[in-house]
Design a protein around this motif. Structure first.
Motif, PDB file in Angstrom:
ATOM      1  N   LYS A 442      10.272 -12.873 -39.253  1.00  0.00           N
ATOM      2  CA  LYS A 442       9.160 -11.885 -39.579  1.00  0.00           C
ATOM      3  C   LYS A 442       9.859 -10.395 -39.640  1.00  0.00           C
ATOM      4  N   ALA A 443      10.957  -9.990 -38.855  1.00  0.00           N
ATOM      5  CA  ALA A 443      11.565  -8.912 -38.801  1.00  0.00           C
ATOM      6  C   ALA A 443      12.584  -8.645 -40.039  1.00  0.00           C
ATOM      7  N   ILE A 444      12.936  -9.744 -40.425  1.00  0.00           N
ATOM      8  CA  ILE A 444      13.958  -9.853 -41.777  1.00  0.00           C
ATOM      9  C   ILE A 444      13.146  -9.563 -42.855  1.00  0.00           C
ATOM     10  N   GLU A 445      11.727 -10.249 -42.776  1.00  0.00           N
ATOM     11  CA  GLU A 445      10.784  -9.975 -44.085  1.00  0.00           C
ATOM     12  C   GLU A 445      10.558  -8.595 -44.097  1.00  0.00           C
ATOM     13  N   LYS A 446      10.409  -7.785 -42.886  1.00  0.00           N
ATOM     14  CA  LYS A 446      10.321  -6.488 -43.054  1.00  0.00           C
ATOM     15  C   LYS A 446      11.370  -5.562 -43.537  1.00  0.00           C
ATOM     16  N   THR A 447      12.587  -5.936 -43.009  1.00  0.00           N
ATOM     17  CA  THR A 447      13.858  -5.532 -43.650  1.00  0.00           C
ATOM     18  C   THR A 447      14.115  -5.765 -44.941  1.00  0.00           C
ATOM     19  N   VAL A 448      13.584  -6.797 -45.590  1.00  0.00           N
ATOM     20  CA  VAL A 448      13.713  -7.125 -46.832  1.00  0.00           C
ATOM     21  C   VAL A 448      12.968  -6.252 -47.598  1.00  0.00           C
ATOM     22  N   LEU A 473      18.884 -22.182 -40.836  1.00  0.00           N
ATOM     23  CA  LEU A 473      19.886 -21.051 -41.961  1.00  0.00           C
ATOM     24  C   LEU A 473      19.211 -21.141 -43.200  1.00  0.00           C
ATOM     25  N   ASP A 474      18.768 -22.349 -43.505  1.00  0.00           N
ATOM     26  CA  ASP A 474      18.216 -22.419 -45.074  1.00  0.00           C
ATOM     27  C   ASP A 474      16.943 -21.236 -45.196  1.00  0.00           C
ATOM     28  N   ASP A 475      16.270 -21.200 -44.370  1.00  0.00           N
ATOM     29  CA  ASP A 475      14.998 -20.237 -44.681  1.00  0.00           C
ATOM     30  C   ASP A 475      15.470 -18.906 -44.459  1.00  0.00           C
ATOM     31  N   PHE A 476      16.311 -18.615 -43.516  1.00  0.00           N
ATOM     32  CA  PHE A 476      17.045 -17.311 -43.220  1.00  0.00           C
ATOM     33  C   PHE A 476      17.704 -16.892 -44.421  1.00  0.00           C
ATOM     34  N   TRP A 477      18.646 -17.757 -44.824  1.00  0.00           N
ATOM     35  CA  TRP A 477      19.447 -17.301 -45.638  1.00  0.00           C
ATOM     36  C   TRP A 477      18.865 -16.829 -47.319  1.00  0.00           C
ATOM     37  N   SER A 478      17.711 -17.886 -47.675  1.00  0.00           N
ATOM     38  CA  SER A 478      17.095 -17.607 -48.578  1.00  0.00           C
ATOM     39  C   SER A 478      16.204 -16.408 -48.626  1.00  0.00           C
ATOM     40  N   LEU A 479      15.711 -15.954 -47.321  1.00  0.00           N
ATOM     41  CA  LEU A 479      15.081 -14.523 -47.093  1.00  0.00           C
ATOM     42  C   LEU A 479      15.906 -13.543 -47.513  1.00  0.00           C
ATOM     43  N   MET A 480      17.154 -13.619 -46.628  1.00  0.00           N
ATOM     44  CA  MET A 480      18.109 -12.619 -46.519  1.00  0.00           C
ATOM     45  C   MET A 480      18.745 -12.346 -48.022  1.00  0.00           C
ATOM     46  N   MET A 481      18.946 -13.319 -48.982  1.00  0.00           N
ATOM     47  CA  MET A 481      19.067 -13.140 -50.316  1.00  0.00           C
ATOM     48  C   MET A 481      18.067 -12.550 -51.030  1.00  0.00           C
ATOM     49  N   LYS A 482      17.084 -12.342 -50.771  1.00  0.00           N
ATOM     50  CA  LYS A 482      16.062 -11.361 -51.466  1.00  0.00           C
ATOM     51  C   LYS A 482      16.054 -10.104 -51.127  1.00  0.00           C
TER      52      LYS A 482
END
Length: 924
Positions: A442-448, A473-482
């Motif tokens: 969720k924190a990465i969602e906010k950062t994105v 990693l699959d979920d985190f990476w997909s989100l980070m790449m957004k």
């Protein structure tokens, strides 16, 4: 006379060669495998209080001296090591001689023939040197004495280095050697060679008189000249001279194409070459474009990396060229293109390997949540940058880690780096970067959503034990790449930092749960996450969705390289048939192979690979597709089942069981119902409905206690049994927080059929049915499914479909290092043979996507209180599951790690399943 002239000529050639090149004379060995014995005295701890011998280079704890220390200032030990070594000097008249230490922990005092070579050096991981020209006796024996203090007299050095979260050792752990140069010499160079072909070399020369010429010749590594030499007249005034040139269309350096050149830098006077130095370099431009991204040679690059400690379990921080090559190749095999130095500069040779094989490097000044003071920090930044400035692999300077940032040092890096690489503060928003560590999903969602800085967490997916790393990693990476300005990330960590204790009979010690963080073990044993990362970070991205009847031979593909066109890769497919459960082998039979044309897709483009399979492709069991990079190394192999579990089950049923039809008989006692079929007796508990055991003429098979609805409390409501059309049927109905209906069908000449239906309400870690079987009697398993490693709900990628075999082990990831681990969940299982001391039996299913639970992993000796990396398991020892649990990491529970990590939500839907049990025992 001719002989005398020849000897004179040879001596002149040798002298000329000697006068031109820096002469290196090693006083120590060169690495952990090539050492030199020095006299040694340890002041405290093991083997202390007496003069003896020690291998140099080494960490003295690993040689049996002193005391071990993990950081955090725990078990503080302050012993000193006193070293003596006698060396013979040569005919070095009119030469300058320096003694060089590549690394010594921690404070190091150096004496030559009883006189101090210079001030005590403070800081463990840095190259330092002293000019000892006036201290050595020419053509004579010379005494080197070194005092190494484990604890520094500088408090900031101890807080920055020795209170850190990693092993802190003592000793001269990197090589020691002499540099012999002429009076006028090149001390060092600093290159800035850009992608446009512009070239600048800063040459730091000593003792120039003004009548010399500084000349540079750029060459390929084979010695072929590139362009003509260029020069500048010597000037003794400034501290360095700048030589500039331009080269047309040089081959550029990147992690994908690590093209290297070399400079030959010469000081010349009227008599010829006075001194000459060679250095490798690469033409490349590194940019951090604010509010945009990370660029190499004008192309946006996503860094896919891990954090690497310099570590080997038998030798601590003393490594070898072979280990450096092994580590870089393992990272490249995982499809990584970057590595972060944690938390100190590595051996220079490691950077040479990154240059030649291709990795982007974050080079780091030590400072784990504490910083060097400015007095020592200024010196160490200079030592770091001066040593590493010419490596094209180095793309960032890290000024400490996680609060270990002395901001007064931020501007120092540019003083010695003509490339002006960006300085970052790992874990902080700084200098246009956001490198925040260990954010949850969720924190990465906010950062994105709100991020403006270039985003690349320098630590994430903390791989404690079997958690993190590949899990989620699959979920985190997909989100980070957004993220609009994504630049990648660095998994913590590459290696389990478990030392083999010389004081504990060779036991592995990772200081509890502090060092058990690796994707690979201490000897580079591959864990399951290795393969998950390999698939997720593959630059050739293929969605591994199942093959069905509509498949026409085309595979969707995306090019996730930065510089490589997909037509520079190679693809190979093969169709295979698998051996049966009764076969001695697990090897598949290759039926057909092919090499499809690689599509011409530029980085970022999507397209199709047309496999051109034979018309009979669907008659095979599986399809494998392997991609190879331009270097001909495997990128990844994808696998798809062709035969459905129903087809596989039908084939098994045609050869399993017995052909005779002896009829079915039953017997009852007060407690049990006994079904006798084909010479095998099946015992059922009438009070619970569970199977109790299976008795064969050769002995008893202790399968019991099921089927039980996994993780759900339920009570037997009805138990019935009857003969029906030549078969015998047992049914049981259970109710509670979930419902389960069970139907056993016995047919003469066939395996036993179990049909079941279950439902439940609410969130659940797993669903399905389980049985009990004594762990101490299990010896192994063979199965058709994904393998050979276990999976978690949030770590399904990376495993191949095939027939696998594992012998029993009780390995704990990151604590014991026998891989693949035996216990855990296994995916896409069609059939499994449970090998045991009583008699092997097989279970198979016509159902899709079944998970096999094999026992329950043992609890880690130093398990975390939060249990993040100890996923839930059913109470039963062998389970046949529809869904399984996810795993967290050191800092987050699975619930905080994204969609694939959530518990399943159930609303009373009915789930049906079928299993066949074959106890005939005809298995190899």
């Amino acid at each position: 006379m001719k002989k005398i002239l020849l000897q004179l000529l040879l001596s002149l050639i040798c002298f000329s060669s000697f006068s031109q090149q820096t002469m290196i004379k090693y006083l120590s060995g060169t690495d952990k495998d090539h050492t030199v014995q020095w006299d040694f005295y340890c002041t405290a701890g093991r083997k202390s209080g007496q003069w003896t011998k020690i291998a140099v280079p080494s960490n003295w704890e690993l040689q049996g001296f002193g005391a071990y220390n993990y950081g955090h200032d725990k078990d503080k030990a302050s012993e000193q090591g006193l070293y003596k070594y006698e060396f013979l000097s040569g005919n070095w008249a009119n030469k300058r001689v320096s003694i060089v230490f590549e690394g010594s922990m921690t404070d190091t005092k150096v004496l030559i023939n009883g006189k101090e070579a210079g001030p005590v050096h403070q800081g463990s991981f840095y190259r330092f040197k002293y000019d000892i020209t006036d201290l050595i006796k020419p053509n004579d024996k010379n005494l080197l004495e070194v005092t190494v203090s484990k604890m520094s007299t500088n408090t900031s050095v101890n807080t920055a280095e020795r209170k850190s979260d990693f092993w802190v050792f003592g000793g001269i752990f990197r090589p020691v050697y002499l540099e012999i140069v002429p009076p006028v010499f090149i001390e060092r160079t600093a290159v800035n060679a850009k992608a446009d072909g512009s070239f600048q070399l800063d040459v730091y020369a000593k003792n120039l008189t003004g009548d010399e010429l500084i000349e540079v010749q750029v060459q390929k590594l084979n010695g072929e000249n590139v362009g003509k030499p260029f020069s500048v007249k010597a000037d003794p005034g400034p501290d360095h001279l700048e030589l500039k040139n331009n080269f047309a269309s040089p081959l550029l350096w990147s992690a994908e194409f690590p093209n290297l050149y070399q400079t030959v830098v010469s000081i010349k006077n009227q008599q010829g070459v006075v001194h000459q130095m060679k250095h490798k370099f690469g033409f490349r431009t590194v940019e951090l474009r604010i509010n945009d991204g990370f660029y190499i040679n004008g192309t946006k690059v996503i860094m896919k990396g891990s954090n690497r400690h310099s570590f080997w379990p038998e030798s601590g921080r003393t490594l070898s060229h072979e280990i450096h090559v092994m580590d870089v190749r393992l990272m490249k095999e995982m499809n990584m293109n970057a590595v972060r130095m944690s938390h100190y500069p590595p051996d220079a040779d490691f950077l040479d390997v990154c240059d030649s094989l291709g990795l982007y490097v974050l080079d780091e000044l030590t400072g784990w949540q504490a910083k060097y003071d400015s007095e020592v920090g200024h010196k160490l930044v200079k030592e770091l940058v001066v040593r590493d400035v010419n490596h094209p692999s180095v793309v960032f300077w890290d000024n400490g880690n996680e609060g270990g940032w002395n901001t007064e040092l931020d501007n120092d890096y540019a003083l010695y780096d003509p490339q002006k690489r960006i300085v970052i503060h790992p874990w902080e928003k700084f200098n246009g970067t956001d490198t925040k560590h260990y954010q949850d999903y969720k924190a990465i969602e906010k950062t994105v959503a709100a991020g403006k800085e270039v985003y690349f967490p320098t630590e994430f997916m903390h791989g404690l034990y079997d958690g993190g790393a590949g899990a989620a990693l699959d979920d985190f990476w997909s989100l980070m790449m957004k993220h609009p300005h994504a630049a990648g990330g660095f998994i913590w960590a590459f290696i389990d930092e478990a030392v083999i204790r010389t004081d504990k009979n060779g036991a592995y010690d990772s200081d509890g749960n502090h060092g058990a963080d690796g994707i690979v073990g201490p000897h580079r044993e591959k864990e399951a996450s290795f393969y998950t990362i390999k698939e997720i970070w593959s630059p050739v991205y293929i969605d591994p969705k199942p093959i069905d009847g509509n498949f026409k031979g085309g595979i969707l593909v995306e090019n996730r390289y930065s510089f490589t066109n997909l037509n520079q890769c190679t693809f190979k497919w093969k169709l295979v048939k698998f051996p049966s459960a009764h076969a001695k082998t697990t090897a598949a039979t290759i039926v057909a192979t092919g090499t499809p044309a690689a599509p011409g897709l530029k980085p970022g483009e999507k397209g199709m690979i047309q496999l051109s399979l034979p018309s009979s492709w669907s008659k095979n069991d599986a399809l494998y597709l392997t991609a190879y990079g331009p270097d001909k190394r495997e990128i990844f192999t994808w696998s798809w089942a062709i035969s459905t579990p129903a087809v596989v089950a039908k084939k098994i049923g045609s050869i399993s069981g017995k052909t005779g039809k002896s009829g079915i008989k039953t017997e009852q006692t007060d407690e049990s119902l006994i079904v006798k079929n084909d010479g095998i007796h099946y015992y059922f508990d009438k009070a619970t409905g569970y199977i109790q055991k299976v008795v064969k003429p050769s002995g008893t098979i202790s399968l019991s206690g099921g089927p039980v609805l996994a993780g759900i409390s339920s009570t037997l409501k009805e138990f019935t049994h009857k003969s029906l059309k030549g078969q015998y049927v047992i049914e049981a109905e259970y109710q509670g927080t979930g419902s389960l209906h069970v139907k056993w069908t016995f047919t003469s000449g066939q395996p036993v059929k179990l049909e079941y239906q279950h439902s439940q309400q609410g969130d659940a870690d797993f669903t399905g049915i389980t049985f009990n079987y004594p762990e101490e009697k299990i010896t192994g398993m063979k199965w058709l499914g994904r393998g050979p490693y276990r999976v978690w709900q949030n770590r399904l990628k990376g495993q191949q479909f095939g027939v696998w075999h594992k012998a029993y082990n009780n390995s704990i990831t990151g604590e014991t290092f026998e891989y693949p681990e035996f216990k855990g969940y296994h995916a896409e299982v069609n059939w499994a043979v449970i090998e045991n001391k009583e008699g092997p039996f097989m279970v198979y299913t016509p159902d899709k996507a079944m998970y096999l639970q094999m026992l329950r992993p043992a609890r880690e000796k130093d398990a975390m209180r939060n249990n993040n990396v100890e996923p839930a398991f059913p109470e039963g020892s062998i389970g046949f599951l529809n869904t399984i649990s996810a795993i967290g990491n050191k800092f987050q529970s699975a619930s905080q790690m994204g969609p694939q990590s959530q518990k399943g939500r159930h609303n009373g839907e009915k789930v049906n399943g079928t299993l066949w049990f074959d106890f005939s025992g005809n298995y190899k």
